[in-house]
Design a protein around this motif. Structure first.
Motif, PDB file in Angstrom:
ATOM      1  N   THR A 243       0.841  -1.201   0.000  1.00  0.00           N
ATOM      2  CA  THR A 243       0.000   0.000   0.000  1.00  0.00           C
ATOM      3  C   THR A 243       0.874   1.249   0.000  1.00  0.00           C
ATOM      4  O   THR A 243       0.609   2.222  -0.716  1.00  0.00           O
ATOM      5  N   THR A 244       1.936   1.213   0.819  1.00  0.00           N
ATOM      6  CA  THR A 244       2.868   2.336   0.900  1.00  0.00           C
ATOM      7  C   THR A 244       3.536   2.598  -0.450  1.00  0.00           C
ATOM      8  O   THR A 244       3.661   3.746  -0.887  1.00  0.00           O
ATOM      9  N   LEU A 245       3.961   1.519  -1.125  1.00  0.00           N
ATOM     10  CA  LEU A 245       4.587   1.675  -2.438  1.00  0.00           C
ATOM     11  C   LEU A 245       3.608   2.269  -3.450  1.00  0.00           C
ATOM     12  O   LEU A 245       3.979   3.107  -4.273  1.00  0.00           O
ATOM     13  N   GLY A 246       2.343   1.826  -3.383  1.00  0.00           N
ATOM     14  CA  GLY A 246       1.337   2.377  -4.286  1.00  0.00           C
ATOM     15  C   GLY A 246       1.133   3.857  -4.046  1.00  0.00           C
ATOM     16  O   GLY A 246       1.053   4.651  -4.997  1.00  0.00           O
ATOM     17  N   ALA A 247       1.070   4.257  -2.773  1.00  0.00           N
ATOM     18  CA  ALA A 247       0.891   5.679  -2.453  1.00  0.00           C
ATOM     19  C   ALA A 247       2.099   6.500  -2.907  1.00  0.00           C
ATOM     20  O   ALA A 247       1.965   7.679  -3.254  1.00  0.00           O
ATOM     21  N   ALA A 248       3.286   5.872  -2.930  1.00  0.00           N
ATOM     22  CA  ALA A 248       4.512   6.585  -3.306  1.00  0.00           C
ATOM     23  C   ALA A 248       4.523   6.997  -4.779  1.00  0.00           C
ATOM     24  O   ALA A 248       5.337   7.837  -5.184  1.00  0.00           O
ATOM     25  N   VAL A 249       3.618   6.424  -5.581  1.00  0.00           N
ATOM     26  CA  VAL A 249       3.517   6.819  -6.990  1.00  0.00           C
ATOM     27  C   VAL A 249       3.297   8.323  -7.115  1.00  0.00           C
ATOM     28  O   VAL A 249       3.695   8.950  -8.110  1.00  0.00           O
TER      29      VAL A 249
ATOM     30  N   GLY B 146      -1.136  -8.288  -1.112  1.00  0.00           N
ATOM     31  CA  GLY B 146      -0.158  -7.210  -1.167  1.00  0.00           C
ATOM     32  C   GLY B 146      -0.071  -6.588  -2.547  1.00  0.00           C
ATOM     33  O   GLY B 146      -0.065  -5.362  -2.695  1.00  0.00           O
ATOM     34  N   ILE B 147      -0.017  -7.418  -3.579  1.00  0.00           N
ATOM     35  CA  ILE B 147       0.071  -6.899  -4.945  1.00  0.00           C
ATOM     36  C   ILE B 147      -1.192  -6.115  -5.296  1.00  0.00           C
ATOM     37  O   ILE B 147      -1.137  -5.070  -5.953  1.00  0.00           O
ATOM     38  N   GLN B 148      -2.337  -6.593  -4.826  1.00  0.00           N
ATOM     39  CA  GLN B 148      -3.586  -5.871  -5.063  1.00  0.00           C
ATOM     40  C   GLN B 148      -3.605  -4.523  -4.338  1.00  0.00           C
ATOM     41  O   GLN B 148      -4.284  -3.581  -4.765  1.00  0.00           O
ATOM     42  N   ASN B 149      -2.872  -4.426  -3.224  1.00  0.00           N
ATOM     43  CA  ASN B 149      -2.866  -3.184  -2.451  1.00  0.00           C
ATOM     44  C   ASN B 149      -2.112  -2.057  -3.143  1.00  0.00           C
ATOM     45  O   ASN B 149      -2.320  -0.880  -2.818  1.00  0.00           O
ATOM     46  N   PHE B 150      -1.234  -2.407  -4.088  1.00  0.00           N
ATOM     47  CA  PHE B 150      -0.457  -1.369  -4.765  1.00  0.00           C
ATOM     48  C   PHE B 150      -1.365  -0.349  -5.470  1.00  0.00           C
ATOM     49  O   PHE B 150      -1.253   0.859  -5.227  1.00  0.00           O
ATOM     50  N   PRO B 151      -2.292  -0.805  -6.345  1.00  0.00           N
ATOM     51  CA  PRO B 151      -3.164   0.191  -6.980  1.00  0.00           C
ATOM     52  C   PRO B 151      -4.118   0.870  -6.000  1.00  0.00           C
ATOM     53  O   PRO B 151      -4.568   1.990  -6.252  1.00  0.00           O
ATOM     54  N   GLU B 152      -4.418   0.213  -4.872  1.00  0.00           N
ATOM     55  CA  GLU B 152      -5.297   0.850  -3.892  1.00  0.00           C
ATOM     56  C   GLU B 152      -4.604   2.030  -3.214  1.00  0.00           C
ATOM     57  O   GLU B 152      -5.227   3.065  -2.956  1.00  0.00           O
ATOM     58  N   GLY B 153      -3.306   1.875  -2.899  1.00  0.00           N
ATOM     59  CA  GLY B 153      -2.556   2.999  -2.343  1.00  0.00           C
ATOM     60  C   GLY B 153      -2.522   4.163  -3.319  1.00  0.00           C
ATOM     61  O   GLY B 153      -2.707   5.327  -2.939  1.00  0.00           O
ATOM     62  N   ALA B 154      -2.315   3.837  -4.599  1.00  0.00           N
ATOM     63  CA  ALA B 154      -2.313   4.879  -5.635  1.00  0.00           C
ATOM     64  C   ALA B 154      -3.691   5.498  -5.789  1.00  0.00           C
ATOM     65  O   ALA B 154      -3.819   6.704  -6.049  1.00  0.00           O
ATOM     66  N   ALA B 155      -4.741   4.684  -5.618  1.00  0.00           N
ATOM     67  CA  ALA B 155      -6.117   5.165  -5.798  1.00  0.00           C
ATOM     68  C   ALA B 155      -6.500   6.202  -4.754  1.00  0.00           C
ATOM     69  O   ALA B 155      -7.412   7.000  -4.974  1.00  0.00           O
ATOM     70  N   ILE B 156      -5.809   6.206  -3.612  1.00  0.00           N
ATOM     71  CA  ILE B 156      -6.039   7.259  -2.621  1.00  0.00           C
ATOM     72  C   ILE B 156      -5.134   8.458  -2.899  1.00  0.00           C
ATOM     73  O   ILE B 156      -5.574   9.597  -2.992  1.00  0.00           O
ATOM     74  N   ALA B 157      -3.830   8.202  -3.060  1.00  0.00           N
ATOM     75  CA  ALA B 157      -2.857   9.292  -3.121  1.00  0.00           C
ATOM     76  C   ALA B 157      -3.016  10.165  -4.366  1.00  0.00           C
ATOM     77  O   ALA B 157      -2.918  11.395  -4.282  1.00  0.00           O
ATOM     78  N   LEU B 158      -3.263   9.552  -5.519  1.00  0.00           N
ATOM     79  CA  LEU B 158      -3.301  10.334  -6.753  1.00  0.00           C
ATOM     80  C   LEU B 158      -4.477  11.314  -6.805  1.00  0.00           C
ATOM     81  O   LEU B 158      -4.282  12.502  -7.118  1.00  0.00           O
TER      82      LEU B 158
END
Length: 262
Positions: free
Chosen positions: A18-24, A159-171
């Motif tokens: 999730t953290t990595l996704g948000a880091a996008v 975990g892999i599914q959480n990557f786009p979810e982190g991005a879906a909040i941060a972006l």
């Protein structure tokens, strides 16, 4: 004790993704904050949440209920309805939690949308963390290498599914004017509930398991309410198809990840 350590490692991995996704958000170009780009990001978040609601939450809720010897659709439908009603009530109450000067329509709408987006994805991460924790608890209780391998695979998939979810909040938060650091921080914090509730589930596995189908479906109802009430309407204000393209891409990506890794 082994189950607790394994659950900590598994949910720690899902949280880090999730953290990595948000880091996008740190790799976005310096904005000209185009309205089309904002619509695309809102649509992407909506597509991710729709797919996650079905494949990560409702289908597992039905399967989990049937594994417990129950009628699968009852907790799925009941939990879903409760999630919708809960978010509907939160939606009505949220404007009263905003400071008085910020209640102008445009600002109020943006703050409400951001708050509900963060809340819905965080809520969705709670039963996912519980599912991972429960898988490791069962593997440790039965001292089964097969169940342990299954729990590890579940953690990797989540975990892999959480990557786009982190991005879906941060972006979308960044596109709405929030600083990169704050958007990243809120995206990251949405995932911290996974290790917390994963470990709590290991400690109380017997009491938690019967409630898991209801919790999964509750999160699905809450997520879909936010999608229909806030994200899709905002993504389609004005002309153009960027919001639609974002929804389709987000849904397609999350569906592939859920099915391929589930």
């Amino acid at each position: 004790m082994n189950g607790l350590l394994w659950a900590a490692a598994g949910t720690g991995f899902t949280f880090s993704m999730t953290t990595l996704g948000a880091a996008v958000v740190f790799f976005m170009r310096k904005e000209g904050q185009s309205e089309k780009v904002q619509k695309a990001f809102l649509g992407f978040a909506a597509g991710v949440m729709i797919a996650a609601s079905v494949w990560s939450l409702l289908i597992p809720a039905i399967n989990e209920a049937e594994a417990l010897g129950r009628i699968g659709w009852i907790p799925a439908a009941g939990g879903f309805a409760l999630g919708v009603l809960f978010l509907m009530g939160l939606d009505k109450a949220m404007p009263y939690f905003l400071p008085e000067p910020e209640r102008e329509e445009g600002v109020r709408r943006g703050l409400k949308r951001s708050g509900m987006l963060i809340f819905a994805i965080t809520l969705h991460n709670i039963p996912e963390g519980m599912a991972v924790g429960l898988a490791f608890a069962l593997a440790a209780h039965n001292d089964s290498s097969v169940l342990l391998a299954s729990a590890i695979a579940l953690a990797i998939g989540m975990g892999i599914q959480n990557f786009p979810e982190g991005a879906a909040i941060a972006l979308p938060l960044r596109q709405s004017g929030m600083s990169r650091a704050k958007a990243f921080g809120l995206g990251t914090l949405s995932g911290i509930v996974e290790p917390v509730f994963g470990l709590l589930t290991v400690l109380a596995a017997g009491a938690i398991q019967p409630l898991l189908p209801w919790l999964l479906a509750f999160a699905a109802g809450a997520m879909l309410y936010v999608v229909v009430e806030e994200l899709i309407p905002e993504a389609h204000l004005g002309e153009g198809h960027m919001g639609t393209v974002g929804v389709m891409l987000g849904f397609l990506l999350m569906m592939i990840l859920d099915v391929a890794l589930g």
